[in-house]
Design a protein around this motif. Structure first.
Motif, short mmCIF file in Angstrom:
data_model
loop_
_atom_site.label_atom_id
_atom_site.label_comp_id
_atom_site.label_asym_id
_atom_site.label_seq_id
_atom_site.Cartn_x
_atom_site.Cartn_y
_atom_site.Cartn_z
N GLU A 38 44.25 28.66 13.90
CA GLU A 38 43.42 28.15 12.80
C GLU A 38 43.71 26.69 12.51
OE1 GLU A 38 42.45 32.05 10.05
OE2 GLU A 38 44.26 30.90 9.63
N ASP A 44 37.71 29.35 15.57
CA ASP A 44 36.26 29.55 15.44
C ASP A 44 35.55 29.48 16.79
OD1 ASP A 44 36.41 29.94 12.72
OD2 ASP A 44 35.88 27.87 12.21
N TRP A 45 35.94 28.52 17.64
CA TRP A 45 35.29 28.40 18.94
C TRP A 45 35.51 29.65 19.78
CZ3 TRP A 45 36.84 28.52 24.03
CH2 TRP A 45 35.86 28.18 24.96
N MET A 47 36.12 32.65 18.79
CA MET A 47 35.37 33.76 18.21
C MET A 47 33.87 33.62 18.52
SD MET A 47 37.45 34.37 14.68
CE MET A 47 36.65 35.91 14.30
N GLN A 48 33.31 32.43 18.41
CA GLN A 48 31.90 32.21 18.71
C GLN A 48 31.58 32.53 20.17
OE1 GLN A 48 31.27 28.16 17.49
NE2 GLN A 48 31.20 28.68 15.32
#
Length: 136
Positions: A38, A44-45, A47-48
């Protein structure tokens, strides 16, 4: 510089001897790895892209017990990147005196749910992981 994650030892972390249960250390280490991803801005990348960082091996070495109320710091850094695996090095120390409580090397791979096997650490995956690599 390693990511530093504070952990306060609570009663539910303890075993019958009043020491942190060995399985709880695994949770402390996992919390710190999430924090590292994090704080590096990479979670985030992954997970996306539906890419999961999965643990394939944990080598943990316990050095001294932690007890109720101890304030610990988990130091976490990416220490190695291979063709299809990486290693996260971690140290758990007491916040008050920096004494080593435990240390671990956690080997991980990157997988995608619709593809077989570990993804190679090339292209976009390498672009996200290589800046996190630290020498110690």
């Amino acid at each position: 510089m390693p990511q530093r994650t504070p952990i306060k030892v609570r009663g539910y972390h303890l075993d019958l001897y009043g020491h942190v249960n060995n399985a709880r250390y695994l949770e402390f280490l996992e919390e710190a790895r999430w924090e590292m991803m994090e704080s590096a801005g990479q979670l985030d990348w992954f997970m996306q892209e539906r890419l999961a960082l999965v643990v394939s091996r944990i080598d943990i070495r316990y050095k001294r017990p932690a007890t109720m109320g101890d304030e610990l710091v988990v130091e976490t850094w990416l220490s190695e990147i291979g063709e299809r695996h990486g290693v996260v090095a971690q140290r758990i120390v007491r916040a008050d005196n920096d004494k080593l409580v435990a240390e671990a090397d956690v080997t991980f791979a990157v997988i995608h749910p619709e593809q077989q096997g570990a993804r190679p650490f090339t292209g976009a995956i390498a672009e996200r992981l290589l800046p996190m690599l630290e020498e110690h």
